[in-house]
Design an enzyme around this catalytic site. Structure first.
Site, PDB file in Angstrom:
ATOM      1  N   GLU A  55     -31.715  -0.766  29.684  1.00 21.92           N
ATOM      2  CA  GLU A  55     -31.005  -0.095  30.774  1.00 21.92           C
ATOM      3  C   GLU A  55     -29.613   0.252  30.266  1.00 21.92           C
ATOM      4  O   GLU A  55     -28.831  -0.629  29.937  1.00 21.92           O
ATOM      5  CB  GLU A  55     -30.923  -1.038  31.979  1.00 21.92           C
ATOM      6  CG  GLU A  55     -30.057  -0.523  33.117  1.00 21.92           C
ATOM      7  CD  GLU A  55     -29.824  -1.603  34.175  1.00 21.92           C
ATOM      8  OE1 GLU A  55     -30.705  -2.467  34.391  1.00 21.92           O
ATOM      9  OE2 GLU A  55     -28.733  -1.603  34.776  1.00 21.92           O
ATOM     10  N   ARG A  59     -21.476   3.678  32.726  1.00 20.97           N
ATOM     11  CA  ARG A  59     -20.092   3.211  32.856  1.00 20.97           C
ATOM     12  C   ARG A  59     -19.180   3.827  31.804  1.00 20.97           C
ATOM     13  O   ARG A  59     -17.989   3.512  31.764  1.00 20.97           O
ATOM     14  CB  ARG A  59     -20.032   1.686  32.715  1.00 20.97           C
ATOM     15  CG  ARG A  59     -20.765   0.968  33.810  1.00 20.97           C
ATOM     16  CD  ARG A  59     -20.636  -0.529  33.667  1.00 20.97           C
ATOM     17  NE  ARG A  59     -21.693  -1.167  34.425  1.00 20.97           N
ATOM     18  CZ  ARG A  59     -21.996  -2.459  34.351  1.00 20.97           C
ATOM     19  NH1 ARG A  59     -21.321  -3.258  33.558  1.00 20.97           N
ATOM     20  NH2 ARG A  59     -22.979  -2.944  35.062  1.00 20.97           N
ATOM     21  N   LYS A 143     -33.197  -4.876  42.824  1.00 18.17           N
ATOM     22  CA  LYS A 143     -32.338  -5.724  42.003  1.00 18.17           C
ATOM     23  C   LYS A 143     -31.612  -6.657  42.974  1.00 18.17           C
ATOM     24  O   LYS A 143     -31.238  -6.227  44.064  1.00 18.17           O
ATOM     25  CB  LYS A 143     -31.353  -4.817  41.264  1.00 18.17           C
ATOM     26  CG  LYS A 143     -30.218  -5.496  40.547  1.00 18.17           C
ATOM     27  CD  LYS A 143     -29.500  -4.480  39.670  1.00 18.17           C
ATOM     28  CE  LYS A 143     -28.187  -5.035  39.148  1.00 18.17           C
ATOM     29  NZ  LYS A 143     -27.678  -4.222  38.008  1.00 18.17           N
TER      30      LYS A 143
HETATM   31  C1  3PG Z   1     -25.358  -5.283  35.606  1.00 16.86           C
HETATM   32  O1  3PG Z   1     -24.861  -4.202  35.719  1.00 16.86           O
HETATM   33  O2  3PG Z   1     -26.504  -5.498  35.976  1.00 16.86           O
HETATM   34  C2  3PG Z   1     -24.526  -6.404  35.122  1.00 16.86           C
HETATM   35  O3  3PG Z   1     -23.350  -5.985  34.558  1.00 16.86           O
HETATM   36  C3  3PG Z   1     -25.230  -7.297  34.180  1.00 16.86           C
HETATM   37  O4  3PG Z   1     -24.758  -8.540  34.514  1.00 16.86           O
HETATM   38  P1  3PG Z   1     -24.357  -9.594  33.381  1.00 16.86           P
HETATM   39  O5  3PG Z   1     -23.321  -8.933  32.513  1.00 16.86           O
HETATM   40  O6  3PG Z   1     -23.812 -10.777  34.150  1.00 16.86           O
HETATM   41  O7  3PG Z   1     -25.601  -9.935  32.636  1.00 16.86           O
END
Ligand code: 3PG
Length: 227
Positions: A55, A59, A143
């Protein structure tokens, strides 16, 4: 690819093959790419470690280009777009080649745009109310974000009791240390996380390290069946 039909995520003509891939992998590495040139070596490093899903978060300015390059040049991996927060971003990600769309929250326009294009969408939910909105639009998989902050596995168990057919991809604060607690839940398709390919390691172009982290993550789920 569209039109495979059937399955929990086949609603609205969504690409069931992409969701089946997520369910087989049980893991979704969430990656943030600052230079589009890093996209193909990163995807290849994940594949080499045994992870055929990624994924790419929207950003950075490089994100759409990165999605396009992976879609074109690394067919072994199912590439999705993350941090998609509105309909136009979903459309741009799908145009670039995203096979699935992930959001930190719920936006009806983003969900409808993805469904209209035949692309599975995994909107973020943190509450029962958001889950109700997602289900009303035919979403099959959500999610839970940020999973570890808002209640972790116990929250998913509580939501599953009300919506036994909904599937979950918890993300946010998940790592090798706690992933198994989520993956043990019957309705958790996969967990997402950046720990498999941290932004700093991508920035350092340390592809062997990414392959090792991917392989270590795959080893964690090796005893688990597909969902
Ligand atoms: C996301 O966008 O799903 C998160 O930034 C991922 O979360 P994590 O960095 O805590 O794994």
């Amino acid at each position: 690819m569209t039109g495979h039909g059937g399955g929990a995520d086949g609603r609205n003509g969504a690409d069931t093959e992409a969701m089946a891939g997520v369910g087989r992998a049980r893991l979704v590495p969430v990656v943030t790419i600052d230079r589009a040139d890093d996209a193909v070596p990163l995807a290849s490093a994940l594949v080499e470690g045994g992870l055929p899903v990624m994924e790419i978060t929207l950003r950075t300015a490089a994100a759409l280009d990165a999605i396009g390059r992976v879609a074109d040049r690394v067919p072994e991996i199912i590439v999705g777009a993350g941090s998609v927060t509105y309909a136009g971003a979903a459309a741009a990600a799908i145009d670039a080649g995203a096979r699935f769309v992930v959001s930190p929250g719920f936006d009806g326009g983003m969900v409808r745009t993805s469904h209209d294009r035949g692309i599975p969408v995994i909107p973020g939910v943190a509450t029962a109310t958001e889950l109700m909105q997602a289900v009303a639009l035919g979403v099959a998989t959500v999610k839970v974000f940020p999973a570890d902050v808002i209640g972790g596995p116990r929250l998913i168990e509580a939501l599953s009791a009300v919506w036994p057919d909904v599937r979950f991809v918890p993300t946010g604060g998940i790592s090798a240390d706690n992933a198994h607690r989520y993956l043990a839940l019957p309705r958790v398709v996969a967990v997402g996380g950046s720990w498999m390919a941290p932004r700093s390691v991508i920035a350092a172009r340390d592809w062997p390290s990414i392959t090792r982290a991917a392989a270590a993550a795959v080893a964690l789920v090796s005893d688990l069946g597909p969902r």
